[in-house]
Design an enzyme around this catalytic site. Structure first.
Site, PDB file in Angstrom:
ATOM      1  CB  CYS A   1       4.619  -3.722  -1.567  1.00 35.12           C
ATOM      2  SG  CYS A   1       4.873  -1.820  -1.764  1.00 35.12           S
TER       3      CYS A   1
ATOM      4  CB  THR B   1       3.451  -0.422   1.807  1.00 35.60           C
ATOM      5  OG1 THR B   1       3.946   0.597   0.884  1.00 35.60           O
ATOM      6  CG2 THR B   1       2.327   0.127   2.766  1.00 35.60           C
TER       7      THR B   1
ATOM      8  CG  HIS C   1      -0.394  -3.155  -1.129  1.00 32.97           C
ATOM      9  ND1 HIS C   1       0.580  -3.905  -0.078  1.00 32.97           N
ATOM     10  CD2 HIS C   1       0.001  -2.283  -1.589  1.00 32.97           C
ATOM     11  CE1 HIS C   1       1.748  -3.090  -0.374  1.00 32.97           C
ATOM     12  NE2 HIS C   1       1.490  -2.175  -1.258  1.00 32.97           N
ATOM     13  CD  GLU C   2       3.317  -4.330  -5.499  1.00 30.67           C
ATOM     14  OE1 GLU C   2       3.753  -3.291  -5.561  1.00 30.67           O
ATOM     15  OE2 GLU C   2       4.063  -5.456  -5.749  1.00 30.67           O
TER      16      GLU C   2
ATOM     17  CB  CYS D   1     -16.426   5.764  -5.733  1.00 31.45           C
ATOM     18  SG  CYS D   1     -16.581   7.785  -5.853  1.00 31.45           S
TER      19      CYS D   1
ATOM     20  CB  CYS E   1     -16.192  11.558  -4.930  1.00 34.33           C
ATOM     21  SG  CYS E   1     -14.470  10.964  -5.745  1.00 34.33           S
TER      22      CYS E   1
ATOM     23  CB  CYS F   1     -14.293   9.721  -9.527  1.00 32.74           C
ATOM     24  SG  CYS F   1     -13.503   8.444  -8.036  1.00 32.74           S
TER      25      CYS F   1
ATOM     26  NE  ARG G   1      -8.231  10.927  -1.154  1.00 34.36           N
ATOM     27  CZ  ARG G   1      -8.327  12.289  -0.883  1.00 34.36           C
ATOM     28  NH1 ARG G   1      -7.432  12.799   0.031  1.00 34.36           N
ATOM     29  NH2 ARG G   1      -9.199  12.958  -1.627  1.00 34.36           N
TER      30      ARG G   1
ATOM     31  CB  CYS H   1       1.365  -1.134  -4.937  1.00 36.11           C
ATOM     32  SG  CYS H   1       2.015   0.160  -3.670  1.00 36.11           S
TER      33      CYS H   1
END
Length: 380
Positions: A48, A50, A70-71, A100, A103, A106, A118, A178
């Site tokens: 990606c 990023t 991360h993909e 999670c 929170c 979520c 995050r 992503c």
């Protein structure tokens, strides 16, 4: 449990030792997962933009040596203490942001911005103990956005892992980790165009094309692609774009061009460039009374958005989105099912495939602007 559970695994990983220098495939040690962590065997990963941005380290705090990526799609190898909803053998997508489940974000139906998980691009360690799970001869190797999928094995927080249909081909659905989900969700979940509506897409990279795909799925009658590179227009037709505008071809602001084309403005717009000028144009090109503009692109840190307040008072809506408003664990499995049901076409996003040993070729394709998504086969 798997035969390797609780043991250090030695495997290959592509390590970035310095900013902008080719990755080096090294043998690394991957520690077992700790509490609320899972260790994954990565089968396919994708490059990606990023990853490239942080590998170049132009504009953020450099952190090296590091394992990017991360993909990806993979299989759970083992789980740490407290993990109850995943087991070895499950097919999964690791995700750069998490859920999670506890929170306020979520628990809200409106948000996917988990307080605990995050995205944090500066953190190169695990939350549990502030240490890495990767090392070479005792030297720690930093993680990237909690995933580090340019490794045959990686350790991820359980809240950043989506369990998916085991029948889904991982070499296709890995791109949903992503960018593709971000663009798709920006349209379907946030802009929400109705059947027969008009939609403008600013930026026809992978995220913008995914946003166009979302407009196609929603049944928009006109999907207008806006990009400074006219070479992208032909490719964008595959993703549902029906018309194109290059702002450089006009002597007036592109929002005025779009308003003239659509009798006062488009019903929806999705901005996928990160350019402040594009963001302003995307907002000001939507029709008064009902128009909705959605911002996806990430601006530079010093940018400021400027428009006249009357644009808002005239009942235009401006929204932002993060990861297409998808909650990773709750929602990504259903996006995979869209592909399985042939509602969503992923093959057209995949322009190249390389073996893991040639991972630097994927970077070359991306840097030359030739690649939407390049799939990297970890077993080759």
């Amino acid at each position: 449990m798997s035969s390797t559970a609780g043991q250090v695994i030695r495997c290959k990983a592509a390590v970035a030792w310095e900013a902008g220098k080719p990755l080096v495939v090294e043998e690394v040690e991957v520690a077992p997962p700790q509490a609320m962590e899972v260790r994954l065997k990565i089968l396919f990963t994708s490059l990606c933009h990023t990853d490239v941005y942080f590998w170049e380290a132009k504009g953020q705090t450099p952190l090296f040596p590091r394992i990017f990526g991360h993909e990806a799609g993979g299989i759970v190898e083992s789980v740490g203490e407290g993990v109850t909803d995943l087991k070895p053998g499950d097919h999964v997508l690791p995700v750069f942001t998490g859920e999670c489940g506890d929170c306020r974000h979520c628990k809200s139906e409106e948000s996917n911005m988990c307080d605990l998980l995050r995205i944090n691009t500066d953190r190169g360690v695990m939350l549990n103990d502030g240490k890495t799970r990767f090392s070479i001869n005792g030297q720690p190797i930093f993680h990237f956005v909690g995933t580090s999928t340019f490794s045959e094995y990686t350790v991820v927080h359980v809240g950043c892992v989506a369990k998916i249909n085991p029948a889904a081909p991982l070499d296709k659905v890995c791109v949903l980790s992503c960018g593709i989900s971000t663009g798709l969700g920006a349209t379907l979940n946030v802009a929400k165009p109705t059947k027969g509506s008009t939609v403008a897409i600013f930026g026809l990279g992978a995220v913008g094309l995914a946003a166009a795909e979302g407009a196609r799925i929603a049944g928009a009658s006109r999907i207008i692609g806006v990009d400074l590179n006219s070479k992208r227009f032909e490719e964008a037709k595959k993703f549902g774009c029906t018309e194109f505008v290059n702002p450089k071809d006009h002597d007036k602001p592109v929002q005025e061009v779009l308003a003239e084309m659509t009798n006062g403005g488009v019903d929806r717009s999705v901005e996928c460039t990160g350019s402040i000028n594009a963001m302003i144009s995307a907002f000001e090109c939507v029709h008064d009374g009902w128009g909705v503009a959605v911002l996806v692109g990430v601006p530079n840190k010093d940018d400021a958005f400027k428009t006249h307040p009357m644009n808002l008072l005239n009942e235009r809506t401006l929204k932002g989105t993060f990861f297409g408003n998808y909650k990773p664990r709750s929602d990504l499995p259903s996006v995979v099912e869209k592909y399985m049901n042939k509602e969503l076409e992923l093959e057209k996003f995949i322009t190249h495939e390389v073996p893991f040993s040639e991972i630097n070729k994927a970077f070359e394709y991306m840097l030359r602007g030739e690649s939407l998504r390049c799939i990297i086969r970890m077993d080759a």
